[in-house]
Write a protein that holds these residues in place. Structure first.
Motif, mmCIF file in Angstrom:
data_model
loop_
_atom_site.group_PDB
_atom_site.id
_atom_site.type_symbol
_atom_site.label_atom_id
_atom_site.label_comp_id
_atom_site.label_asym_id
_atom_site.label_seq_id
_atom_site.Cartn_x
_atom_site.Cartn_y
_atom_site.Cartn_z
ATOM 1 N N GLY A 265 1.771 -28.432 -6.376
ATOM 2 C CA GLY A 265 1.818 -29.861 -6.720
ATOM 3 C C GLY A 265 2.495 -30.625 -5.599
ATOM 4 N N GLU B 281 6.933 -25.605 -9.665
ATOM 5 C CA GLU B 281 5.762 -26.236 -10.280
ATOM 6 C C GLU B 281 6.043 -27.722 -10.394
ATOM 7 O OE1 GLU B 281 3.663 -28.415 -12.832
ATOM 8 O OE2 GLU B 281 5.642 -27.812 -13.492
ATOM 9 N N ALA B 282 5.287 -28.551 -9.682
ATOM 10 C CA ALA B 282 5.428 -30.014 -9.754
ATOM 11 C C ALA B 282 4.024 -30.604 -9.785
ATOM 12 C CB ALA B 282 6.223 -30.536 -8.568
ATOM 13 N N SER C 95 1.210 -30.275 -13.046
ATOM 14 C CA SER C 95 0.741 -30.780 -14.338
ATOM 15 C C SER C 95 1.017 -29.720 -15.399
ATOM 16 C CB SER C 95 -0.769 -31.029 -14.285
ATOM 17 O OG SER C 95 -1.443 -29.787 -14.111
ATOM 18 N N VAL C 96 0.910 -30.138 -16.660
ATOM 19 C CA VAL C 96 1.105 -29.196 -17.770
ATOM 20 C C VAL C 96 0.086 -28.055 -17.665
ATOM 21 C CG1 VAL C 96 0.780 -28.978 -20.273
ATOM 22 C CG2 VAL C 96 2.258 -30.769 -19.363
ATOM 23 N N ALA D 282 1.112 -25.655 -15.002
ATOM 24 C CA ALA D 282 2.286 -24.880 -15.431
ATOM 25 C C ALA D 282 1.870 -23.773 -16.391
ATOM 26 C CB ALA D 282 3.305 -25.807 -16.089
ATOM 27 N N SER E 129 6.905 -29.645 -15.191
ATOM 28 C CA SER E 129 6.035 -30.082 -16.293
ATOM 29 C C SER E 129 6.466 -29.383 -17.579
ATOM 30 C CB SER E 129 4.578 -29.779 -15.955
ATOM 31 O OG SER E 129 4.243 -30.353 -14.705
ATOM 32 N N ALA F 77 4.703 -28.111 -20.833
ATOM 33 C CA ALA F 77 3.963 -26.847 -20.922
ATOM 34 C C ALA F 77 4.594 -25.888 -21.929
ATOM 35 C CB ALA F 77 3.896 -26.178 -19.546
ATOM 36 N N ASN G 115 7.898 -34.658 -21.290
ATOM 37 C CA ASN G 115 8.882 -33.915 -20.491
ATOM 38 C C ASN G 115 10.318 -34.153 -20.954
ATOM 39 O OD1 ASN G 115 7.087 -32.619 -18.620
ATOM 40 N ND2 ASN G 115 6.668 -34.662 -17.818
ATOM 41 N N THR H 238 6.505 -41.852 -12.324
ATOM 42 C CA THR H 238 7.554 -40.825 -12.266
ATOM 43 C C THR H 238 8.877 -41.443 -11.853
ATOM 44 O OG1 THR H 238 6.126 -38.942 -11.871
ATOM 45 C CG2 THR H 238 8.288 -38.820 -10.889
#
Ligand code: NAD
Length: 271
Positions: free
Chosen positions: A7, A69-70, A72-73, A76, A94, A97, A192, A248
């Motif tokens: 990500g 992990e940056a 998305s759900v 993830a 995310s 997840a 989140n 964000t």
């Protein structure tokens, strides 16, 4: 520590910049994004360039000890179990997840079996340390109130299902009040923070969430109210958007840097 990044959007870019400038002790060895161009742009920031992976499998077979992990759900959910099984820790942004309790259990079991860890930064909120301390005794009530401008809530399934339009809203309105589990189903884009607060405190069934629309609001405001045998807690943050992605909060990207720094630090501050 060797790390991989999945990500390369708003959060990924802030993190990569911090690593490229040696502000954290982490060597980025692999980057992956569905947009190869974004991954290449981040790789180009480094003197010793991380490999641009063609897919998740390449990230999993890289020499990284930690995968950030940056993305998305969905990313993830795809990444968590194989990464832990292949001996890598995961820094998870995310958090939505692991809203599903069954999936969360599998993640915990896989991490335990492989002696790995999933690190969850505080993200766009704070006070998770105090909630974790408080729940060691009796934590009786946790409530999260998230206030955003109507445009940031537009398109949420909860509104669509009820035919609620926020167009032309003139004053502050409480749109939703319920459990964190219901909030996640109705407002997944808000998941989140609700999940992080639930994981630190009373879980998704017992954490209350209110979602408020405020026309003209410039900042995303999160408030946490908690009570228990420790006393009472009130926390409020007014988040500015991240320079690259107005959806964000900048604090979320900064919290990922701070978590990365903590992993290698001799001194661990906060619960
Ligand atoms: N924990 C928190 O408080 C918090 C706060 C803000 C954002 N987030 C979450 O962090 C994640 C990243 O946020 P962001 O603002 O950087 O998003 P962003 O949209 O700016 O960037 C995400 C990047 O990931 C890439 N991507 C999406 N799915 C992918 C996949 N399956 N594989 C590889 N790459 C993929 C996209 O192409 C994009 O470049 C999001 O899931 C977001 O919801 C968490």
């Amino acid at each position: 520590m060797k790390v991989a990044l999945v990500g390369c959007g708003a959060i990924g870019a802030v993190l990569a910049q911090a690593m490229a400038e040696h502000r954290v002790e982490a060597e980025l060895v692999s980057v992956f994004d569905l947009s190869r161009e974004r991954a290449e742009r981040l790789s180009a920031l480094f003197e010793k360039k991380p490999e641009v992976a063609a897919g998740m499998e390449e990230v999993l077979s890289s020499e990284a000890e930690l995968v950030i992990e940056a993305a998305s759900v969905a990313a993830a959910r795809e990444l968590l179990l194989p990464a832990l099984s292949s001996g890598k820790d995961v820094l998870l942004l995310s958090v939505g997840a692991i809203a599903d309790v069954e999936f969360l259990k599998r993640v915990e079991e896989t991490a335990r079996r492989n002696r790995r860890q999933v690190h969850i930064p505080s993200g766009a909120v704070g006070a998770l340390d105090a909630l974790k301390s408080a729940r060691e005794a009796e934590l009786t009530e946790v409530k999260l109130v998230s206030t955003k401008r109507p445009e940031a809530l537009e398109g949420a399934p909860y509104l669509a299902e009820r035919g609620i339009s926020l167009h032309g809203l003139k004053e502050r309105k409480v749109l939703f009040s319920g459990t964190a589990r219901e909030a996640i189903a109705g407002f997944p884009a808000n998941a989140n923070v609700a999940i992080a607060v639930s994981l630190a405190g009373l879980g998704v069934e017992n954490t209350r969430v209110e979602i408020v629309a405020e026309p003209g609001a410039r900042r995303n405001v999160h408030e946490i109210l908690a009570r228990g045998s420790f006393g009472e807690l009130y926390f409020r943050v007014e988040n500015l958007p991240s320079p690259e992605n107005p959806r964000t909060s900048y604090l979320a990207a900064l919290s990922a840097i701070s978590t990365l720094r903590r992993l290698g630090a001799p001194l661990q501050v906060g619960t």
